[in-house]
Design a protein around this motif. Structure first.
Motif, PDB file in Angstrom:
ATOM      1  N   ASP A 107     -21.240 -17.325 -34.635  1.00 41.47           N
ATOM      2  CA  ASP A 107     -20.952 -15.926 -34.403  1.00 41.47           C
ATOM      3  C   ASP A 107     -20.640 -15.134 -35.657  1.00 41.47           C
ATOM      4  N   ARG A 125     -28.753 -15.331 -25.556  1.00 44.96           N
ATOM      5  CA  ARG A 125     -27.640 -15.265 -26.488  1.00 44.96           C
ATOM      6  C   ARG A 125     -27.981 -14.380 -27.680  1.00 44.96           C
ATOM      7  N   GLN A 180     -33.771 -21.588 -29.682  1.00 45.55           N
ATOM      8  CA  GLN A 180     -32.441 -21.288 -29.189  1.00 45.55           C
ATOM      9  C   GLN A 180     -32.428 -20.274 -28.066  1.00 45.55           C
ATOM     10  N   GLN A 234     -34.068 -18.318 -42.117  1.00 46.54           N
ATOM     11  CA  GLN A 234     -34.091 -18.842 -40.762  1.00 46.54           C
ATOM     12  C   GLN A 234     -32.994 -19.889 -40.578  1.00 46.54           C
ATOM     13  N   ALA A 254     -16.903  -5.334 -25.790  1.00 43.17           N
ATOM     14  CA  ALA A 254     -16.761  -6.155 -26.988  1.00 43.17           C
ATOM     15  C   ALA A 254     -15.791  -5.427 -27.902  1.00 43.17           C
ATOM     16  N   LYS A 272     -27.779 -10.822 -26.595  1.00 44.22           N
ATOM     17  CA  LYS A 272     -26.408 -10.457 -26.312  1.00 44.22           C
ATOM     18  C   LYS A 272     -25.628 -10.220 -27.600  1.00 44.22           C
ATOM     19  N   ARG A 273     -25.860 -11.098 -28.553  1.00 47.52           N
ATOM     20  CA  ARG A 273     -25.165 -10.947 -29.830  1.00 47.52           C
ATOM     21  C   ARG A 273     -25.485  -9.605 -30.482  1.00 47.52           C
ATOM     22  N   ILE A 274     -26.722  -9.224 -30.385  1.00 49.30           N
ATOM     23  CA  ILE A 274     -27.109  -7.959 -31.002  1.00 49.30           C
ATOM     24  C   ILE A 274     -26.542  -6.778 -30.215  1.00 49.30           C
ATOM     25  N   GLU A 275     -26.660  -6.886 -28.901  1.00 53.30           N
ATOM     26  CA  GLU A 275     -26.197  -5.765 -28.086  1.00 53.30           C
ATOM     27  C   GLU A 275     -24.688  -5.574 -28.204  1.00 53.30           C
ATOM     28  N   ARG A 276     -23.991  -6.668 -28.351  1.00 49.68           N
ATOM     29  CA  ARG A 276     -22.542  -6.569 -28.436  1.00 49.68           C
ATOM     30  C   ARG A 276     -22.051  -6.184 -29.822  1.00 49.68           C
ATOM     31  N   ASN A 277     -22.892  -6.406 -30.797  1.00 52.88           N
ATOM     32  CA  ASN A 277     -22.458  -6.139 -32.166  1.00 52.88           C
ATOM     33  C   ASN A 277     -22.343  -4.647 -32.384  1.00 52.88           C
ATOM     34  N   MET A 324     -23.647  -2.380 -28.927  1.00 52.58           N
ATOM     35  CA  MET A 324     -23.524  -1.548 -30.124  1.00 52.58           C
ATOM     36  C   MET A 324     -23.359  -0.100 -29.731  1.00 52.58           C
ATOM     37  N   SER A 381     -29.686 -18.176 -40.622  1.00 55.79           N
ATOM     38  CA  SER A 381     -29.528 -17.422 -39.386  1.00 55.79           C
ATOM     39  C   SER A 381     -29.167 -18.316 -38.210  1.00 55.79           C
ATOM     40  N   TRP A 426     -31.258  -9.892 -38.266  1.00 58.12           N
ATOM     41  CA  TRP A 426     -31.203 -10.725 -37.062  1.00 58.12           C
ATOM     42  C   TRP A 426     -32.549 -11.381 -36.852  1.00 58.12           C
ATOM     43  N   LEU A 427     -32.598 -12.692 -36.988  1.00 60.83           N
ATOM     44  CA  LEU A 427     -33.847 -13.407 -36.793  1.00 60.83           C
ATOM     45  C   LEU A 427     -33.800 -14.179 -35.490  1.00 60.83           C
ATOM     46  N   GLY A 428     -34.796 -13.975 -34.670  1.00 62.70           N
ATOM     47  CA  GLY A 428     -34.866 -14.738 -33.424  1.00 62.70           C
ATOM     48  C   GLY A 428     -35.030 -16.213 -33.733  1.00 62.70           C
ATOM     49  N   GLN A 429     -34.460 -17.047 -32.888  1.00 62.95           N
ATOM     50  CA  GLN A 429     -34.584 -18.486 -33.084  1.00 62.95           C
ATOM     51  C   GLN A 429     -35.522 -19.006 -32.026  1.00 62.95           C
ATOM     52  N   SER A 430     -36.496 -19.761 -32.471  1.00 61.93           N
ATOM     53  CA  SER A 430     -37.457 -20.259 -31.492  1.00 61.93           C
ATOM     54  C   SER A 430     -36.788 -21.197 -30.499  1.00 61.93           C
TER      55      SER A 430
END
Lengths: 353, 353
Positions: free
Chosen positions: B105, A121, A117, B95, B56, A124-129, B1, B98, A111-115
């Motif tokens: 998603d 989100r 973006q 990057q 989720a 959230k994507r990570i927490e929900r995964n 998660m 990603s 999982w790479l953070g997007q500058s």
DNA sequence: CAACTTATTGGGAGCGCTCCCATAACGGCG
DNA sequence: CGCCGTTATGGGAGCGCTCCCAATAAGTTG
């Protein structure tokens, strides 16, 4: 790998293998999971069929019942400044993680953070995964929301920097940045330097703060004054080295401790442009011992930290936490080493390697 | 998660949400999957419960029935030489991947080849892994066994180099390395250089071979002789630039085309040590436009290739192939750009940026 | 107003696996 | 030779989801 495609005939399952081997689903499952309660000849026969068919159990079905995926996540929230500049660091760290996950048959979700973006989100994507059994958190600021989240949800995770905020509840693998930085600066002091400047790393990250702390302690131990004008806040980047050094040159420093080799390289460039000679006018010590350290002139004296091993140990620790053979928090500090080359002036004849 | 932990109370499922919202499992499923056949108020109510509970759906259960995981793989078999030296390239590529997977998603499973380790095991682990809907294959040699495997098993995959062996069956995203290299060398020719050497990339990789081909064509078009002594085989690394340049200096070249910026930097170092002046004695053009290109003296003239975009486009293409909105093979070439700085001697006053 | 659509909703089946329990096979022993 | 503890094997249940079909509610039309 057999993803769904239109017209795809479904792939083999346990029942198919069982039929071909003349046993039951359960027995095949036992063979795959190395259960002892299978006769030697039955096991043999089943293994042959599995091999012949190239069978691998469906991980989704397995995960559904075991609640384990054999997948760990690697989260790097701070992409832009850190990853791209210090580009050697992350591939190396990932390499270490990858080596160990491979050994233990885990896969690695990145999982790479997007500058640019939506940060929310990303989190959230990570927490929900729910595909990850645990997570390695790299270069996270010490108030990263994921830390709270993982603690709250009791998710196994390991940081690769010293934890601060919840230090007694968090597992991490790091190096003793304070001691290492102190050693680097003390080395400069022993060489007779007295106006030693530093360009710090990102101070939101423990590594950055600790290296500055080591600088402070070295001066203090040597009874040298701590001059704020000699401390320039940087962020591990080349640019911060370049700009920072311009300011330090005005302060007529005779030495520099840079919080990363990349930063040191930026400083070198600034000095080259200013006609300042390294190490005669200004001695330089970096941090990391990246490949680039030997690819500049003069080759950099620096602190070597075992980046690959850091990744590997973090992965190992995480897997043990997941599998329950160890309980957290576990905190590991790996040794560093002062590598003396030419940029500090202690050594006129060392070869580039 | 929510991975399994001892004593963990199992996480919520559709049925739980359904109960809380006073509807059935099916309706919740429809809401989650944006099925149109749900009344507005029911949808609203369900969404509120989902949000409140932070629910989720379990990806394993979902994958079990849909045969889709929403996971793509990124395979980089050639770690050691390429990744570590050219360390900017892979983080940037990742990057890009990603960014797009995040938008759609998808999650990203990373597979890094291990230099020291059993290669067969590496391939087997990937081939057996059934967690990926498709794969991006980066810097693979053109005879990589995975190519055959993915073709045979009908697995969607995209390469980020030009495919060779099965070129009419493989999707890829790349740049026109031949044209770009030709432009670089032609630029040197226009500047009056006549003894132009090259240090190639890894010739097992299409990018490496193509850049050499571009060099050849430029000389041919200009009616210059092709002197084998001026072609030194390298592998994209700094070392190969350094060693290669020593050999080229003996040939008294007046220009260099290096297959990567890292290689160019190695060459610069060799020339600096030999007291050769760039660009006056030897003009240099690199390839990639990595950050490092502006961090050396003199700043490198180079070919800029859109690495981040390459990753992004590859991911986009792959996802479309997976989801069936596009059929393979699709082959995309992204534009490159000649960035003129000082190392070629065409420009005496360009700033570092 | 009965018959017939159409928009919603609910529940069964089944994806492929592991876990548990029942059963069968097998020796060893009194 | 019958009894009992092992050891080996088979099959049911169920993980949480999607898909399908049936059932109901609501609206339309002749």
């Amino acid at each position: 790998m057999t993803p769904f495609r239109p017209g795809n005939n479904r792939s083999l399952n346990l029942e198919d293998i069982a039929a071909k081997a003349g046993v039951s689903r359960s027995t095949v499952s036992r063979v795959i999971n190395n259960s002892p309660n299978v006769s030697a000849q039955t096991r043999q026969r089943v293994l042959e069929v599995i091999e012949a068919e190239g069978f691998a159990p469906n991980p989704a079905a397995r995960a559904l019942v075991t609640q384990r995926t054999q997948v760990i996540g690697v989260v790097i929230p701070q992409i832009p400044a850190v990853v791209f500049e210090d580009a050697y660091y992350f591939p190396t760290l990932l390499q270490g993680v990858s080596r160990v996950t491979s050994q233990h048959d885990y896969a690695m979700l990145l999982w790479l953070g997007q500058s640019d973006q939506d940060e929310e989100r990303f989190y959230k994507r990570i927490e929900r995964n729910r595909l990850m059994d645990g997570v390695i958190l790299a270069s996270a600021p010490s108030d990263d929301p994921l830390i709270e989240h993982f603690l709250r949800t009791d998710t196994p995770f390991v940081m690769v920097e010293r934890a601060e905020r919840h230090r007694n509840r968090i597992s991490y693998v790091s190096v003793d940045n304070i001691a290492a930085a102190q050693q680097a600066v003390t080395h400069l002091i022993h060489l007779g330097r007295r106006r030693i400047g530093t360009i710090t790393g990102k101070l939101a990250i423990p590594d950055g703060r600790d290296r500055l702390e080591g600088y402070r302690r070295a001066l203090y131990e040597a009874g040298l004054p701590l001059d704020p004008a000699l401390i320039v806040e940087g962020d591990f980047t080349h640019r911060s080295g370049y700009e920072g050094m311009k300011r330090l040159l005005e302060q007529r420093v005779d030495a520099l401790f840079a919080a990363s080799d990349i930063t040191a390289r930026g400083a070198l460039l600034a000095m080259q442009e200013a006609g300042v000679c390294v190490p005669d006018d200004v001695a330089v010590v970096g941090f990391d011992d990246l490949a680039t350290a030997t690819q500049v002139t003069p080759p950099l004296t620096t602190i070597r930290q075992p980046i690959e091993e850091k990744g590997a140990r973090a992965a190992e620790l995480l897997i043990r936490l997941i599998e329950g053979s160890l309980r957290g928090p576990q905190q590991i500090l790996l040794p560093t080493q002062l590598i003396i080359r030419q940029s500090c002036g202690a050594n006129k004849s060392t070869p580039r390697t």
